[in-house]
Design an enzyme around this catalytic site. Structure first.
Site, PDB file in Angstrom:
ATOM      1  N   CYS A   1       0.815  -1.220   0.000  1.00 25.67           N
ATOM      2  CA  CYS A   1       0.000   0.000   0.000  1.00 25.67           C
ATOM      3  C   CYS A   1       0.842   1.261   0.000  1.00 25.67           C
ATOM      4  O   CYS A   1       0.313   2.367  -0.184  1.00 25.67           O
ATOM      5  CB  CYS A   1      -0.927   0.007   1.217  1.00 25.67           C
ATOM      6  SG  CYS A   1      -2.122  -1.343   1.249  1.00 25.67           S
TER       7      CYS A   1
ATOM      8  N   CYS B   1      -4.465  -6.641   4.822  1.00 31.49           N
ATOM      9  CA  CYS B   1      -5.279  -7.822   4.561  1.00 31.49           C
ATOM     10  C   CYS B   1      -4.994  -8.296   3.140  1.00 31.49           C
ATOM     11  O   CYS B   1      -5.254  -7.564   2.168  1.00 31.49           O
ATOM     12  CB  CYS B   1      -6.773  -7.511   4.730  1.00 31.49           C
ATOM     13  SG  CYS B   1      -7.851  -8.904   4.312  1.00 31.49           S
TER      14      CYS B   1
ATOM     15  N   CYS C   1      -4.574  -2.056   3.548  1.00 32.29           N
ATOM     16  CA  CYS C   1      -4.318  -1.988   4.980  1.00 32.29           C
ATOM     17  C   CYS C   1      -5.604  -1.591   5.688  1.00 32.29           C
ATOM     18  O   CYS C   1      -6.308  -0.665   5.257  1.00 32.29           O
ATOM     19  CB  CYS C   1      -3.205  -0.986   5.281  1.00 32.29           C
ATOM     20  SG  CYS C   1      -1.557  -1.584   4.840  1.00 32.29           S
TER      21      CYS C   1
ATOM     22  N   HIS D   1      -9.647 -11.685   8.762  1.00 31.61           N
ATOM     23  CA  HIS D   1     -10.595 -11.711   7.647  1.00 31.61           C
ATOM     24  C   HIS D   1     -11.450 -12.967   7.774  1.00 31.61           C
ATOM     25  O   HIS D   1     -10.932 -14.078   7.804  1.00 31.61           O
ATOM     26  CB  HIS D   1      -9.872 -11.698   6.297  1.00 31.61           C
ATOM     27  CG  HIS D   1     -10.801 -11.578   5.138  1.00 31.61           C
ATOM     28  ND1 HIS D   1     -11.128 -10.359   4.566  1.00 31.61           N
ATOM     29  CD2 HIS D   1     -11.506 -12.516   4.449  1.00 31.61           C
ATOM     30  CE1 HIS D   1     -11.981 -10.556   3.574  1.00 31.61           C
ATOM     31  NE2 HIS D   1     -12.226 -11.859   3.486  1.00 31.61           N
ATOM     32  N   CYS D   2     -12.759 -12.767   7.842  1.00 32.56           N
ATOM     33  CA  CYS D   2     -13.670 -13.885   8.073  1.00 32.56           C
ATOM     34  C   CYS D   2     -14.386 -14.247   6.773  1.00 32.56           C
ATOM     35  O   CYS D   2     -15.143 -13.425   6.225  1.00 32.56           O
ATOM     36  CB  CYS D   2     -14.698 -13.521   9.150  1.00 32.56           C
ATOM     37  SG  CYS D   2     -15.873 -14.839   9.526  1.00 32.56           S
TER      38      CYS D   2
ATOM     39  N   CYS E   1     -13.556  -8.107   6.338  1.00 26.45           N
ATOM     40  CA  CYS E   1     -12.564  -8.026   7.404  1.00 26.45           C
ATOM     41  C   CYS E   1     -13.261  -7.681   8.715  1.00 26.45           C
ATOM     42  O   CYS E   1     -14.128  -6.792   8.751  1.00 26.45           O
ATOM     43  CB  CYS E   1     -11.512  -6.957   7.086  1.00 26.45           C
ATOM     44  SG  CYS E   1     -10.231  -7.486   5.951  1.00 26.45           S
TER      45      CYS E   1
END
Length: 431
Positions: A151, A162, A168, A175-176, A182
């Site tokens: 980033c 992530c 970011c 992270h699900c 996230c």
């Protein structure tokens, strides 16, 4: 940390991203398929909920329960729990992630200097000079400023990159895939409520159905009971299975909330510039930690509306993790007395200053600030006279706690006369 070898790669990516093709239609189709597949776990959860609704409401309540009053009570409590469950799940899935504001992005000139640096020490000096006016207190293992090469920005405290979202994220927990999002600063409260209400939903369904297991499997009964008994049987075992898995997950995240940690921080201890590694560096006591996520309005603690305190970039830390002479911009010393419910001298920035300001980019651009150039500014701090603030609610009070510098606000966004708020504010109160 060594990024000097990525100089040519960086410029190739920059020139390639400015082109028109960007990979062609085939790459776009592949990306679209990947984005679609990420929604499969969410669709699976929705399908399970829809089937459980049919099994509970139709097969159990209407075809099995005989008493009218009992049927009404079953449906009433079931729908109350279901509404809170679905509301929390919706907010968890569709709340935008907290993106890092543009002022943390390293400008092109500084990035060129960083990539041309001949040694890691020189890189560390460049990043330290750039981050001098940023409110960050955490560092990497080699004591350098936390810099994201993907980033190209300085990471705020508790922010992480992530790999799934490609950006970011502020206060990233994890992270699900079950929510295709996230779990981070912006939706952590919703995620905790989702787990809690899902657990209550599964337990309610399991205990409601277990009372009728013998009746369902008995030979006697009216027509329709035999056809629907398998729905009710599977409903019991499925709800019980989900409840067992949710107990551990929900209990673990409640534990993290009370300690003011994220999942990442529980496995990777935060390293502070002053004081080194400390798992409890952000902990302010169980009650204050709870209020940092759920807010200070008790009526809204268990309602899926945004009440979290702070801006996602600046967090209170213990005094041992700040320099004794000059705290970082946006942070100041909050001295709390354990014997008196008041707090003393705070330094407040102008309402429109960069300190405490939150910037969410809703257009999905990884650049966060578009083409806006970074300019380093020094926030002028205004000193307010010492005064006392009587809390309307009890806090666990700690000596030498660091609080982010934010002006006091009420729930309606107004500034009280002569009052100093408890240390943090909500994004909707930030101008």
């Amino acid at each position: 940390m060594s990024v000097a070898g990525n100089y040519d790669h960086y410029h190739r990516n920059s020139s390639h991203s400015s082109g028109s093709s960007g990979g062609g239609p085939r790459a776009e189709r592949c990306a679209c398929c990947v984005r679609t597949m990420k929604w499969f776990p969410v669709l699976f959860i929705v399908a399970v909920i829809a089937w459980s609704y049919y099994a509970f409401v139709v097969q159990l309540t209407f075809f099995t329960v005989t008493g009218v009053l009992q049927r009404i009570l079953f449906l009433l409590f079931y729908h109350l729990i279901l509404v809170m469950f679905l509301w929390s799940y919706y907010r968890t899935v569709f709340t935008d992630i907290g993106r890092v504001p543009a002022r943390f992005r390293v400008p092109r000139s500084e990035l060129d200097r960083l990539l041309r640096a001949q040694s890691e020490d020189e890189q560390k000096q460049i990043l330290e000079a750039f981050a001098k006016q940023l409110p960050i207190v955490t560092r990497t293992l080699n004591a350098s400023v936390r810099f994201c090469e993907k980033c190209r920005l300085i990471k705020p405290d508790r922010a992480h990159h992530c790999s799934v979202c490609g950006v970011c994220v502020l206060k990233l927990d994890h992270h699900c895939p079950w929510v295709n999002n996230c779990i981070n600063f912006t939706n952590y409260k919703f995620f905790i409520l989702f787990l809690g209400y899902a657990l209550v939903y599964c337990l309610y369904v399991a205990f409601s159905t277990v009372m009728y297991m013998e009746l369902i499997w008995s030979a006697s009964g009216r027509e329709g009971k035999i056809d629907g008994r398998f729905h009710i049987l599977f409903l019991f075992f499925v709800s019980l299975m989900f409840a067992i898995s949710l107990v551990s997950l929900f209990g673990y995240h409640v534990y993290l909330v009370l300690l003011n940690r994220t999942t990442l921080e529980s496995f990777r201890t935060p390293i502070f510039r002053y004081g080194g590694p400390d798992k409890n560096g952000f902990s302010l006591g169980k009650m204050n930690n709870f209020q940092e996520v759920f807010g200070d309005n008790r009526k809204l603690w268990f309602v899926p509306v945004y009440t979290s305190l702070g801006d996602g970039m600046v967090y209170p830390v213990h005094a041992s993790h700040l320099a004794a002479s000059t705290p970082p911009p946006g942070m100041t010393t909050l001295v709390m007395s354990p014997s008196h419910h008041h707090q003393q001298q705070l330094q407040l920035p102008p309402p429109n200053s960069a300190a405490g300001r939150r910037n969410h980019n809703d257009d999905g651009d990884d650049d966060d600030g578009g083409n806006e150039d970074f300019t380093t500014t020094t926030s002028k701090l205004e000193t307010v006279n010492e005064h006392k603030y009587n809390h309307n609610h009890h806090h666990h009070l700690y000596d030498n706690v660091q609080a982010p510098v934010v002006p006091p606000v009420r729930h309606n966004g107004t500034v009280p006369n002569g009052d100093v708020a408890g240390g943090m504010r909500r994004p909707e109160d930030i101008v």
